[in-house]
Scaffold this motif. Sequence first.
Motif, PDB file in Angstrom:
ATOM      1  N   GLN A  68       0.819  -1.206   0.000  1.00 40.58           N
ATOM      2  CA  GLN A  68       0.000   0.000   0.000  1.00 40.58           C
ATOM      3  C   GLN A  68       0.860   1.266   0.000  1.00 40.58           C
ATOM      4  O   GLN A  68       0.628   2.188  -0.772  1.00 40.58           O
ATOM      5  N   PHE A  69       1.861   1.316   0.896  1.00 38.64           N
ATOM      6  CA  PHE A  69       2.639   2.539   1.082  1.00 38.64           C
ATOM      7  C   PHE A  69       3.988   2.551   0.363  1.00 38.64           C
ATOM      8  O   PHE A  69       4.592   3.599   0.213  1.00 38.64           O
ATOM      9  N   LYS A  70       4.491   1.359  -0.002  1.00 41.30           N
ATOM     10  CA  LYS A  70       5.802   1.237  -0.649  1.00 41.30           C
ATOM     11  C   LYS A  70       6.908   1.906   0.171  1.00 41.30           C
ATOM     12  O   LYS A  70       7.851   2.484  -0.369  1.00 41.30           O
ATOM     13  N   ASN A  71       6.750   1.819   1.485  1.00 41.31           N
ATOM     14  CA  ASN A  71       7.712   2.418   2.412  1.00 41.31           C
ATOM     15  C   ASN A  71       7.687   1.598   3.701  1.00 41.31           C
ATOM     16  O   ASN A  71       6.624   1.450   4.315  1.00 41.31           O
ATOM     17  N   TRP A  72       8.842   1.075   4.090  1.00 43.98           N
ATOM     18  CA  TRP A  72       8.948   0.190   5.257  1.00 43.98           C
ATOM     19  C   TRP A  72       8.396   0.857   6.514  1.00 43.98           C
ATOM     20  O   TRP A  72       7.601   0.272   7.248  1.00 43.98           O
ATOM     21  N   GLN A  73       8.822   2.079   6.799  1.00 48.63           N
ATOM     22  CA  GLN A  73       8.428   2.770   8.030  1.00 48.63           C
ATOM     23  C   GLN A  73       6.928   3.073   8.051  1.00 48.63           C
ATOM     24  O   GLN A  73       6.271   2.875   9.069  1.00 48.63           O
ATOM     25  N   LYS A  74       6.376   3.534   6.936  1.00 48.59           N
ATOM     26  CA  LYS A  74       4.936   3.807   6.873  1.00 48.59           C
ATOM     27  C   LYS A  74       4.139   2.520   7.039  1.00 48.59           C
ATOM     28  O   LYS A  74       3.102   2.501   7.698  1.00 48.59           O
ATOM     29  N   ALA A  75       4.620   1.448   6.414  1.00 47.73           N
ATOM     30  CA  ALA A  75       3.938   0.157   6.531  1.00 47.73           C
ATOM     31  C   ALA A  75       3.938  -0.298   7.990  1.00 47.73           C
ATOM     32  O   ALA A  75       2.887  -0.669   8.527  1.00 47.73           O
ATOM     33  N   TYR A  76       5.080  -0.243   8.631  1.00 48.30           N
ATOM     34  CA  TYR A  76       5.205  -0.636  10.038  1.00 48.30           C
ATOM     35  C   TYR A  76       4.290   0.203  10.932  1.00 48.30           C
ATOM     36  O   TYR A  76       3.555  -0.328  11.760  1.00 48.30           O
ATOM     37  N   ARG A  77       4.313   1.518  10.747  1.00 44.55           N
ATOM     38  CA  ARG A  77       3.541   2.409  11.609  1.00 44.55           C
ATOM     39  C   ARG A  77       2.038   2.268  11.420  1.00 44.55           C
ATOM     40  O   ARG A  77       1.259   2.683  12.273  1.00 44.55           O
ATOM     41  N   ASN A  78       1.612   1.679  10.297  1.00 48.39           N
ATOM     42  CA  ASN A  78       0.186   1.547  10.019  1.00 48.39           C
ATOM     43  C   ASN A  78      -0.372   0.148  10.222  1.00 48.39           C
ATOM     44  O   ASN A  78      -1.534  -0.104   9.917  1.00 48.39           O
ATOM     45  N   ILE A  79       0.436  -0.761  10.755  1.00 48.83           N
ATOM     46  CA  ILE A  79      -0.084  -2.069  11.151  1.00 48.83           C
ATOM     47  C   ILE A  79      -1.043  -1.819  12.312  1.00 48.83           C
ATOM     48  O   ILE A  79      -0.726  -1.068  13.236  1.00 48.83           O
ATOM     49  N   SER A  80      -2.212  -2.428  12.294  1.00 50.65           N
ATOM     50  CA  SER A  80      -3.220  -2.155  13.329  1.00 50.65           C
ATOM     51  C   SER A  80      -2.685  -2.398  14.737  1.00 50.65           C
ATOM     52  O   SER A  80      -2.986  -1.629  15.659  1.00 50.65           O
ATOM     53  N   PHE A  81      -1.870  -3.419  14.922  1.00 51.86           N
ATOM     54  CA  PHE A  81      -1.308  -3.714  16.247  1.00 51.86           C
ATOM     55  C   PHE A  81      -0.397  -2.578  16.705  1.00 51.86           C
ATOM     56  O   PHE A  81      -0.403  -2.192  17.875  1.00 51.86           O
ATOM     57  N   GLU A  82       0.389  -2.039  15.775  1.00 52.78           N
ATOM     58  CA  GLU A  82       1.286  -0.924  16.113  1.00 52.78           C
ATOM     59  C   GLU A  82       0.498   0.355  16.342  1.00 52.78           C
ATOM     60  O   GLU A  82       0.824   1.139  17.237  1.00 52.78           O
ATOM     61  N   ARG A  83      -0.525   0.569  15.543  1.00 49.45           N
ATOM     62  CA  ARG A  83      -1.333   1.784  15.708  1.00 49.45           C
ATOM     63  C   ARG A  83      -1.969   1.815  17.093  1.00 49.45           C
ATOM     64  O   ARG A  83      -1.997   2.855  17.757  1.00 49.45           O
ATOM     65  N   GLU A  84      -2.490   0.671  17.539  1.00 49.96           N
ATOM     66  CA  GLU A  84      -3.065   0.620  18.883  1.00 49.96           C
ATOM     67  C   GLU A  84      -1.992   0.883  19.933  1.00 49.96           C
ATOM     68  O   GLU A  84      -2.209   1.671  20.858  1.00 49.96           O
ATOM     69  N   ALA A  85      -0.840   0.245  19.799  1.00 57.65           N
ATOM     70  CA  ALA A  85       0.223   0.401  20.793  1.00 57.65           C
ATOM     71  C   ALA A  85       0.744   1.840  20.832  1.00 57.65           C
ATOM     72  O   ALA A  85       0.923   2.412  21.910  1.00 57.65           O
ATOM     73  N   PHE A  86       0.992   2.445  19.672  1.00 58.50           N
ATOM     74  CA  PHE A  86       1.470   3.827  19.647  1.00 58.50           C
ATOM     75  C   PHE A  86       0.417   4.801  20.161  1.00 58.50           C
ATOM     76  O   PHE A  86       0.731   5.746  20.879  1.00 58.50           O
ATOM     77  N   ALA A  87      -0.834   4.575  19.816  1.00 54.30           N
ATOM     78  CA  ALA A  87      -1.911   5.481  20.238  1.00 54.30           C
ATOM     79  C   ALA A  87      -2.119   5.462  21.752  1.00 54.30           C
ATOM     80  O   ALA A  87      -2.602   6.440  22.326  1.00 54.30           O
ATOM     81  N   ASN A  88      -1.752   4.359  22.402  1.00 58.31           N
ATOM     82  CA  ASN A  88      -2.055   4.219  23.827  1.00 58.31           C
ATOM     83  C   ASN A  88      -0.836   4.022  24.722  1.00 58.31           C
ATOM     84  O   ASN A  88      -0.986   3.797  25.910  1.00 58.31           O
ATOM     85  N   GLU A  89       0.361   4.131  24.185  1.00 55.62           N
ATOM     86  CA  GLU A  89       1.553   3.897  24.994  1.00 55.62           C
ATOM     87  C   GLU A  89       1.712   4.896  26.139  1.00 55.62           C
ATOM     88  O   GLU A  89       2.315   4.578  27.163  1.00 55.62           O
ATOM     89  N   ASN A  90       1.154   6.091  25.994  1.00 57.35           N
ATOM     90  CA  ASN A  90       1.235   7.091  27.066  1.00 57.35           C
ATOM     91  C   ASN A  90       0.173   6.881  28.143  1.00 57.35           C
ATOM     92  O   ASN A  90       0.262   7.467  29.214  1.00 57.35           O
ATOM     93  N   ARG A  91      -0.822   6.091  27.854  1.00 51.91           N
ATOM     94  CA  ARG A  91      -1.904   5.811  28.813  1.00 51.91           C
ATOM     95  C   ARG A  91      -1.494   4.579  29.618  1.00 51.91           C
ATOM     96  O   ARG A  91      -1.790   3.453  29.239  1.00 51.91           O
ATOM     97  N   LEU A  92      -0.806   4.799  30.719  1.00 51.74           N
ATOM     98  CA  LEU A  92      -0.189   3.711  31.471  1.00 51.74           C
ATOM     99  C   LEU A  92      -1.189   2.747  32.086  1.00 51.74           C
ATOM    100  O   LEU A  92      -0.820   1.633  32.452  1.00 51.74           O
ATOM    101  N   TYR A  93      -2.453   3.141  32.197  1.00 56.31           N
ATOM    102  CA  TYR A  93      -3.478   2.237  32.741  1.00 56.31           C
ATOM    103  C   TYR A  93      -4.395   1.689  31.651  1.00 56.31           C
ATOM    104  O   TYR A  93      -5.427   1.106  31.934  1.00 56.31           O
ATOM    105  N   TYR A  94      -4.001   1.876  30.419  1.00 53.93           N
ATOM    106  CA  TYR A  94      -4.805   1.446  29.270  1.00 53.93           C
ATOM    107  C   TYR A  94      -5.161  -0.038  29.336  1.00 53.93           C
ATOM    108  O   TYR A  94      -6.299  -0.422  29.096  1.00 53.93           O
ATOM    109  N   LEU A  95      -4.222  -0.873  29.693  1.00 55.80           N
ATOM    110  CA  LEU A  95      -4.465  -2.316  29.689  1.00 55.80           C
ATOM    111  C   LEU A  95      -5.482  -2.752  30.745  1.00 55.80           C
ATOM    112  O   LEU A  95      -6.095  -3.802  30.606  1.00 55.80           O
ATOM    113  N   LYS A  96      -5.676  -1.941  31.764  1.00 56.67           N
ATOM    114  CA  LYS A  96      -6.655  -2.292  32.804  1.00 56.67           C
ATOM    115  C   LYS A  96      -8.087  -2.236  32.273  1.00 56.67           C
ATOM    116  O   LYS A  96      -8.947  -2.966  32.742  1.00 56.67           O
ATOM    117  N   ASN A  97      -8.344  -1.346  31.307  1.00 54.07           N
ATOM    118  CA  ASN A  97      -9.698  -1.169  30.777  1.00 54.07           C
ATOM    119  C   ASN A  97      -9.806  -1.459  29.291  1.00 54.07           C
ATOM    120  O   ASN A  97     -10.839  -1.194  28.680  1.00 54.07           O
TER     121      ASN A  97
END
Length: 130
Positions: A68-97
């Motif tokens: 889709q992106f023809k770019n390693w970094q863009k592809a990595y950053r847009n994997i759904s698992f990574e998007r969730e982790a990056f979007a919530n890494e600052n929310r230290l209690y995210y995993l509780k809820n």
Amino acid sequence: MILISKYLVPRGYTGMAIFPFVFLKSKGLKGDKQLLNHESIHLRQQLELLVIPFYICYILEFLVRLLQFKNWQKAYRNISFEREAFANENRLYYLKNRPFWAFLKYLRSHGIQPSKQCKPANFSSEGERN
């Protein structure tokens, strides 16, 4: 369990989760709560998908994003698992809820951002934490 290995963590990255371990590039990263939370989110994702299917889905989605992106970094950053982790890494209690299979929200979301917009300020262009 946190293990330190500058050889197992790929160049350009500071940490990696391979159930049940979190591998960090250096001992000093043990105090990085955001990084540990990011990798803990991945451990939860891996558990939800019974580990091996997680890796299959991760690799397949990465390949789709790479086409889709023809770019390693863009592809990595847009994997759904990574998007969730990056979007919530600052929310230290995210995993509780965190809802079960919360990564699906990021897979279905059409707000795929170019890497420049979704790159947090504490990351270099190679994806390495500053």
